[in-house]
Structure formats: C-alpha cells, structure tokens
Write a protein that holds these residues in place. Structure first.
Motif, PDB file in Angstrom:
ATOM      1  N   PHE A 182     -58.765  12.233   7.040  1.00 42.69           N
ATOM      2  CA  PHE A 182     -57.406  11.994   6.547  1.00 42.69           C
ATOM      3  C   PHE A 182     -56.554  13.256   6.709  1.00 42.69           C
ATOM      4  O   PHE A 182     -57.012  14.367   6.425  1.00 42.69           O
ATOM      5  CB  PHE A 182     -57.410  11.593   5.072  1.00 42.69           C
ATOM      6  CG  PHE A 182     -58.127  10.296   4.759  1.00 42.69           C
ATOM      7  CD1 PHE A 182     -58.598   9.468   5.772  1.00 42.69           C
ATOM      8  CD2 PHE A 182     -58.330   9.908   3.448  1.00 42.69           C
ATOM      9  CE1 PHE A 182     -59.259   8.283   5.481  1.00 42.69           C
ATOM     10  CE2 PHE A 182     -58.978   8.729   3.143  1.00 42.69           C
ATOM     11  CZ  PHE A 182     -59.445   7.902   4.157  1.00 42.69           C
ATOM     12  N   VAL A 211     -59.784   7.521   9.914  1.00 46.64           N
ATOM     13  CA  VAL A 211     -58.755   7.407  10.953  1.00 46.64           C
ATOM     14  C   VAL A 211     -59.456   7.141  12.281  1.00 46.64           C
ATOM     15  O   VAL A 211     -60.496   7.764  12.554  1.00 46.64           O
ATOM     16  CB  VAL A 211     -57.945   8.725  11.009  1.00 46.64           C
ATOM     17  CG1 VAL A 211     -56.951   8.703  12.171  1.00 46.64           C
ATOM     18  CG2 VAL A 211     -57.235   8.964   9.670  1.00 46.64           C
ATOM     19  N   ARG A 214     -57.980   3.659   9.051  1.00 41.75           N
ATOM     20  CA  ARG A 214     -57.663   3.823   7.631  1.00 41.75           C
ATOM     21  C   ARG A 214     -56.877   2.614   7.114  1.00 41.75           C
ATOM     22  O   ARG A 214     -55.955   2.127   7.774  1.00 41.75           O
ATOM     23  CB  ARG A 214     -56.856   5.098   7.404  1.00 41.75           C
ATOM     24  CG  ARG A 214     -56.676   5.423   5.936  1.00 41.75           C
ATOM     25  CD  ARG A 214     -55.991   6.755   5.715  1.00 41.75           C
ATOM     26  NE  ARG A 214     -55.890   7.041   4.283  1.00 41.75           N
ATOM     27  CZ  ARG A 214     -55.321   8.113   3.763  1.00 41.75           C
ATOM     28  NH1 ARG A 214     -54.807   9.026   4.569  1.00 41.75           N
ATOM     29  NH2 ARG A 214     -55.267   8.284   2.462  1.00 41.75           N
ATOM     30  N   ASN A 218     -63.994  -0.678   6.258  1.00 39.36           N
ATOM     31  CA  ASN A 218     -64.869   0.335   6.843  1.00 39.36           C
ATOM     32  C   ASN A 218     -66.219  -0.297   7.175  1.00 39.36           C
ATOM     33  O   ASN A 218     -66.607  -1.290   6.563  1.00 39.36           O
ATOM     34  CB  ASN A 218     -65.060   1.484   5.850  1.00 39.36           C
ATOM     35  CG  ASN A 218     -65.580   2.751   6.494  1.00 39.36           C
ATOM     36  OD1 ASN A 218     -65.739   2.832   7.700  1.00 39.36           O
ATOM     37  ND2 ASN A 218     -65.835   3.755   5.675  1.00 39.36           N
TER      38      ASN A 218
END
Length: 255
Positions: A182, A211, A214, A218
């Motif tokens: 991030f 990223v 994001r 996930n």
C-alpha cells in the motif's frame, strides 16, 4: 519459488464458488502450504473440510479470534481446548486483541489471550497473534508470559521499527502481508530495517489484497506480489525472500 502463506482464511465463504481453483492457482504460482487460522466455533467445520479436501496443502490452527470474544467467551475457549486435546494443529490462533471495532470487551479479550497463551505452552505450539490497534496491549501479555518456550507470529505486522525490535526480542516472527504494497501503508519505512530471519509472508485472504488488487478479494496466489514488494523494499532478490520466509514458516509450524 517455493512460498508459504502463513495466514489465509481459504475456508471462508468468499471462496465457496471457486476454492479448488484458488488453491490450484496458488500451487501453480509456487505456494506449497496455506496455514489456516481459526475464528470461532462457526468456522471450524469449514476449515477442517478444507484441510481434508486439500491435504498436505491447507493446514489448520485452532484458536478464538478477538472479535469473536464476547460474554460467552469461556464457552468458546472450552471448545478450543477440546479440539487441541484431541488432534494436531499447526498453532494456537488466531488470537489476540482487537481495539479497532469495539473496546468494550477489552478485559475479556485480555483474559482470552492469556488462556490461549497457556494452551500454546501446554501443547508446545506456536501462537498466532492479531494486534489491530492493540500492539502494546498484546505485547504486554506476551512479554509477561515469555519464559523462553513461547514462539509465534505477530500477524499482519504494520508497526514501527521500534515495535519490530520488540517482537524480535521476544523471539517472535512478523507476518508481512498486503499492507506492504500500500502506498501509505508505512512498511516502506520499516522493512528496509528488518531482518529476513524474523519474517513470514501471508495474505490474510480474503482480506487485505495487495496492489494492484486492493479492495478486491484477496487469495493465496497474490503472495508472490507481496514477496516481490518485500524484495524491492529490502533490496534483496525475490528468490531469497521466498526461501527465507518459507523456511521460517516451516520451522515454526512444523506441520
């Protein structure tokens, strides 16, 4: 690369439509083990089903997550204890303190963590710690209980260099995840000062996607993105990051 995802909720209902494909994607990208932290009594069945379905890849822990600590937390802990007595798990966890969502159950969270620390000692297991907005509160309990026998991971570590040094002095590892990628995650100022001997990699899927994913779900296949970012920040080859963090996780969990 051989990678280990040291913290992943692959049993989450977010993967009900494509769990097999998610595990296969991860394997194809070099992820050889996925360690699964428990949440509470509601997650045990799904977690153990994932272990059975993906034997040798998905490995369970047993614990009570701090956000599941309420008025009936003793009942939850009795269940954790029963499971630890009757079969093998990789670790006690995830457990700890979470002051982000609700501070009203802090005394109960502290007591639940202390109980699980004792369970980790009793079963000679590592402990996996959740410390959201609660590093100091969690650290105090672990430091007071550390007699040389405790080991484990401060999961989703995103603290300062000073906090990292405290974790290292305890003999614990730090789980590095998507926050490292991030822009304002702060890990760009911390990771260059850390040693690989104290780190594991994790996704915490389905949460905290790195990223450029994001805000989306996930999954373990994204672990290589985290490894690459850690390599950039520590100015080391990504192969070295993978090798050392994998060895750290395997040595810690031993399952």
């Amino acid at each position: 690369m051989n990678l280990v995802d040291s913290h992943a909720h692959i049993y989450s209902e977010k993967f009900d439509e494509d769990r097999a494909q998610a595990v296969e994607r991860a394997q194809q990208d070099g992820v050889s083990k996925i360690y699964m932290p428990n949440i509470d009594h509601t997650s045990i069945d799904a977690m153990l089903e994932a272990e059975e379905e993906y034997a040798g890849i998905c490995v369970p822990m047993m614990g009570l997550h701090p956000t599941s600590v309420g008025k009936d937390f003793e009942r939850e802990l009795y269940l954790v204890e029963e499971w630890l007595d009757k079969r093998a798990f990789a670790a006690v966890g995830e457990c700890g303190i979470d002051l982000y969502w609700d501070k009203s159950f802090l005394p109960q969270q502290q007591e639940a963590l202390k109980v699980q620390v004792q369970l980790a000692k009793k079963h000679s297991l590592p402990i996996v710690l959740h410390t959201r907005d609660s590093f100091n509160e969690t650290y105090e309990i672990i430091a007071a209980a550390q007699d040389g026998s405790l080991k484990g991971i401060f999961h989703c570590f995103s603290g300062t260099v000073e906090e990292a040094e405290k974790v290292k002095e305890l003999g614990f590892l730090m789980g590095i995840g998507g926050v490292a990628t991030f822009k304002n995650g702060g890990m760009d100022k911390v990771l260059p000062h850390l040693s690989l001997e104290n780190l594991t990699l994790e996704t915490d899927c389905p949460y905290l996607a790195p990223v450029p994913h994001r805000g989306k779900r996930n999954e373990p296949v994204y672990l290589s993105l985290i490894a690459k970012r850690v390599a950039e920040l520590m100015n080391k080859p990504v192969e070295e990051i993978a090798e050392r963090t994998t060895a750290n996780a395997i040595n810690l969990f031993k399952l």
